[in-house]
Design a protein around this motif. Structure first.
Motif, PDB file in Angstrom:
ATOM      1  N   ILE A 114     -36.902   1.964  -7.682  1.00  0.00           N
ATOM      2  CA  ILE A 114     -37.772   1.032  -6.950  1.00  0.00           C
ATOM      3  C   ILE A 114     -37.012  -0.265  -6.649  1.00  0.00           C
ATOM      4  N   LEU A 115     -36.270  -0.767  -7.643  1.00  0.00           N
ATOM      5  CA  LEU A 115     -35.497  -2.004  -7.461  1.00  0.00           C
ATOM      6  C   LEU A 115     -34.486  -1.849  -6.324  1.00  0.00           C
ATOM      7  N   THR A 116     -33.786  -0.721  -6.280  1.00  0.00           N
ATOM      8  CA  THR A 116     -32.797  -0.487  -5.224  1.00  0.00           C
ATOM      9  C   THR A 116     -33.469  -0.403  -3.857  1.00  0.00           C
ATOM     10  N   THR A 117     -34.653   0.236  -3.809  1.00  0.00           N
ATOM     11  CA  THR A 117     -35.370   0.353  -2.534  1.00  0.00           C
ATOM     12  C   THR A 117     -35.744  -1.022  -2.001  1.00  0.00           C
ATOM     13  N   PHE A 118     -36.252  -1.890  -2.897  1.00  0.00           N
ATOM     14  CA  PHE A 118     -36.579  -3.252  -2.470  1.00  0.00           C
ATOM     15  C   PHE A 118     -35.324  -4.030  -2.055  1.00  0.00           C
ATOM     16  N   ALA A 119     -34.241  -3.787  -2.775  1.00  0.00           N
ATOM     17  CA  ALA A 119     -32.991  -4.497  -2.465  1.00  0.00           C
ATOM     18  C   ALA A 119     -32.505  -4.174  -1.055  1.00  0.00           C
ATOM     19  N   PHE A 134     -33.820   5.590   4.271  1.00  0.00           N
ATOM     20  CA  PHE A 134     -33.256   5.431   2.927  1.00  0.00           C
ATOM     21  C   PHE A 134     -34.333   5.633   1.862  1.00  0.00           C
ATOM     22  N   GLY A 135     -35.556   5.140   2.144  1.00  0.00           N
ATOM     23  CA  GLY A 135     -36.642   5.301   1.190  1.00  0.00           C
ATOM     24  C   GLY A 135     -37.039   6.755   1.012  1.00  0.00           C
ATOM     25  N   MET A 136     -37.067   7.505   2.116  1.00  0.00           N
ATOM     26  CA  MET A 136     -37.410   8.924   2.010  1.00  0.00           C
ATOM     27  C   MET A 136     -36.343   9.700   1.235  1.00  0.00           C
ATOM     28  N   LEU A 137     -35.075   9.327   1.441  1.00  0.00           N
ATOM     29  CA  LEU A 137     -33.992   9.958   0.679  1.00  0.00           C
ATOM     30  C   LEU A 137     -34.139   9.642  -0.807  1.00  0.00           C
ATOM     31  N   THR A 138     -34.488   8.396  -1.122  1.00  0.00           N
ATOM     32  CA  THR A 138     -34.693   7.994  -2.514  1.00  0.00           C
ATOM     33  C   THR A 138     -35.819   8.803  -3.162  1.00  0.00           C
ATOM     34  N   PHE A 168     -44.989   3.237  -2.164  1.00  0.00           N
ATOM     35  CA  PHE A 168     -45.419   1.865  -1.880  1.00  0.00           C
ATOM     36  C   PHE A 168     -44.201   0.953  -1.667  1.00  0.00           C
ATOM     37  N   ALA A 169     -43.187   1.137  -2.520  1.00  0.00           N
ATOM     38  CA  ALA A 169     -41.967   0.321  -2.380  1.00  0.00           C
ATOM     39  C   ALA A 169     -41.280   0.585  -1.052  1.00  0.00           C
ATOM     40  N   THR A 174     -40.062  -1.253   4.277  1.00  0.00           N
ATOM     41  CA  THR A 174     -39.996  -0.944   5.708  1.00  0.00           C
ATOM     42  C   THR A 174     -40.738  -2.000   6.531  1.00  0.00           C
ATOM     43  N   VAL A 175     -41.944  -2.370   6.076  1.00  0.00           N
ATOM     44  CA  VAL A 175     -42.711  -3.391   6.799  1.00  0.00           C
ATOM     45  C   VAL A 175     -41.975  -4.728   6.776  1.00  0.00           C
ATOM     46  N   TYR A 176     -41.441  -5.081   5.596  1.00  0.00           N
ATOM     47  CA  TYR A 176     -40.690  -6.339   5.501  1.00  0.00           C
ATOM     48  C   TYR A 176     -39.501  -6.326   6.461  1.00  0.00           C
TER      49      TYR A 176
END
Length: 446
Positions: A114-119, A134-138, A168-169, A174-176
């Motif tokens: 989650i931390l990496t996704t936000f980063a 990237f999020g879907m791969l994660t 959610f992350a 993505t929205v950000y």
């Protein structure tokens, strides 16, 4: 509108590429530091696996470091997005492996994913599709880490909960990223619009300076016209009386009998004729319409008028002429006389200030490609290189305060432009200066 938008998009793409390159390098360094610092967490949570995890962290950091090194190459600068995407997957693969070898869906390492996704969405905010991918791969790596464990997923509720948190992350990042990119584009467009407005303001200021110079020149010409009208009236009558008296005296037997007296009377007659020419030249030069005249005239005649009018400034300085062929041109004769007066006056001033031995001014002209190419050359001290590119700027002058506004050459440049030509300056400091311009030949079509 589309044509105007294309350069903006190209400029934005270049700026964005540079921004992403800088962010990718900074993010790579941050990731390496965080991955290595995670050894402390391994010791606190899974001390029995610390050696294996430490080796994995070193290998991952080395892989990210290799990606960072690539970003400093030409290949890396061209493919910054692809290289960044690859090295960002290394920490995710490492964390997914740690989840796999520890407790699967119950492993505390899911927080690292989650931390990496936000980063990625904050430290390295690229396009929202990039972040979403990237999020879907994660999420896929997390599922594989849990599903492929011996026994598979045990606590399905926790697996679903953690998967939802990761989703959610991904959504939040993505929205950000979407609004971050949108805001950056709007900021760039505002900067671009401000740059365009500043450019327009500079052009407007330049135009206003030119208009101001032209108005000052017109005021001078109006005053000169009024003075010339008075001169023409007040001077012509006594000059005509003197001319008549000289003609009568030339017919007297006593004058004919004395060669010296005849020579004196001839000199006096030439002097009176010169006075007539000067008053006539002033009238021609001063009375101008605001619109540029387009009539045929002999450049040689305009040059003669200019030489007479600037005679007090060029006194003692020879003016050599090199007029080849026909000099009949089209345009505003009075305006061209003004240009020549300015160029001859500047040349004379430079020669006197430079104290040049054997000062000389040369005015030449020859036809080329349907235009009359004209130059005014002097063997004075020349123009310094740092000043040469600015001599046609309004209000630029190297004279002392009160000795000129720096508008003469700017107005000359504008006059020649209105005649469809270009006024240029060349100089070799310490040796010579040459101003060159061209006029349309009468009947030449231009």
């Amino acid at each position: 509108m589309e044509a105007a938008a294309t350069p903006v998009r190209g400029s934005y793409a270049r700026e964005l590429s540079g921004f992403h390159l800088m962010q990718s390098r900074a993010c790579a360094v941050t990731v390496i530091v965080l991955v290595l610092l995670g050894i402390v967490l391994d010791y606190a949570v899974y001390p029995q696996l610390m050696d294996r995890f430490a080796l994995a962290r070193v290998i991952t950091s080395a892989a990210v470091l290799l990606g960072l090194a690539l970003l400093y190459t030409r290949f890396g600068r061209r493919h910054v997005h692809a290289i960044t995407f690859v090295w960002l997957t290394f920490p995710q693969v490492m964390i997914a492996w740690m989840i796999h070898v520890t407790q699967g869906e119950s492993s505390l390492f899911y927080a690292g994913i989650i931390l990496t996704t936000f980063a990625v969405g904050t430290l390295f905010p690229v396009g929202f599709m990039y972040t979403l991918g990237f999020g879907m791969l994660t999420l896929l790596l997390y599922w594989l880490a849990c599903v492929t464990r011996p026994g598979g997923v045990i606590d399905h509720g926790q697996f679903l909960f953690h998967s939802t948190i990761i989703l959610f992350a991904v959504a939040a990042s993505t929205v950000y990223t979407y609004y971050n990119e949108r805001g950056r584009r709007q900021l760039f467009e505002l900067k671009d619009e401000l740059a365009r407005k500043n450019g327009e303001l500079e052009r407007t200021n330049s135009s206003l300076a030119e208009i101001k110079g032209q108005m000052l020149q017109q005021e001078k010409m109006a005053a000169l016209g009024t003075l010339s009208a008075g001169l023409l009236h007040e001077v012509n009558n006594p000059v005509n009386f003197c001319m008549m008296a000289i003609d009568v005296a030339l017919e007297e037997p006593a004058a004919k009998a004395s060669p010296m007296l005849l020579e004196c009377l001839d000199d006096a007659k030439q002097g009176m004729q010169r006075v007539q020419y000067i008053v006539s030249d002033l009238k021609t030069f001063a009375y101008r319409n605001e619109a540029m005249q387009d009539t045929a005239f002999l450049f040689e005649r305009a040059l003669n008028a200019a030489v007479r009018l600037v005679g007090h400034e060029t006194k003692g300085i020879p003016i050599r002429r090199d007029l080849q062929g026909e000099t009949l041109v089209r345009g505003d004769e009075a305006a061209i006389i003004g240009v020549l007066i300015n160029l001859l006056g500047n040349a004379a001033l430079a020669l006197r200030k430079g104290g040049r031995a054997g000062p000389e001014i040369e005015v030449g002209a020859h036809q080329q490609d349907g235009r009359l190419r004209i130059w005014v050359h002097d063997n004075g001290p020349g123009i310094a290189p740092e000043h040469l590119s600015r001599v046609f700027e309004p209000f630029f002058t190297t004279r002392e305060v009160g000795q000129g506004l720096g508008l003469g050459l700017a107005i000359c440049y504008s006059v020649i432009q209105r005649h469809g030509g270009q006024l240029t300056a060349e100089s070799v400091p310490g040796e010579w200066t040459r101003f060159t311009f061209d006029l349309p030949v009468a009947g030449g079509g231009q």
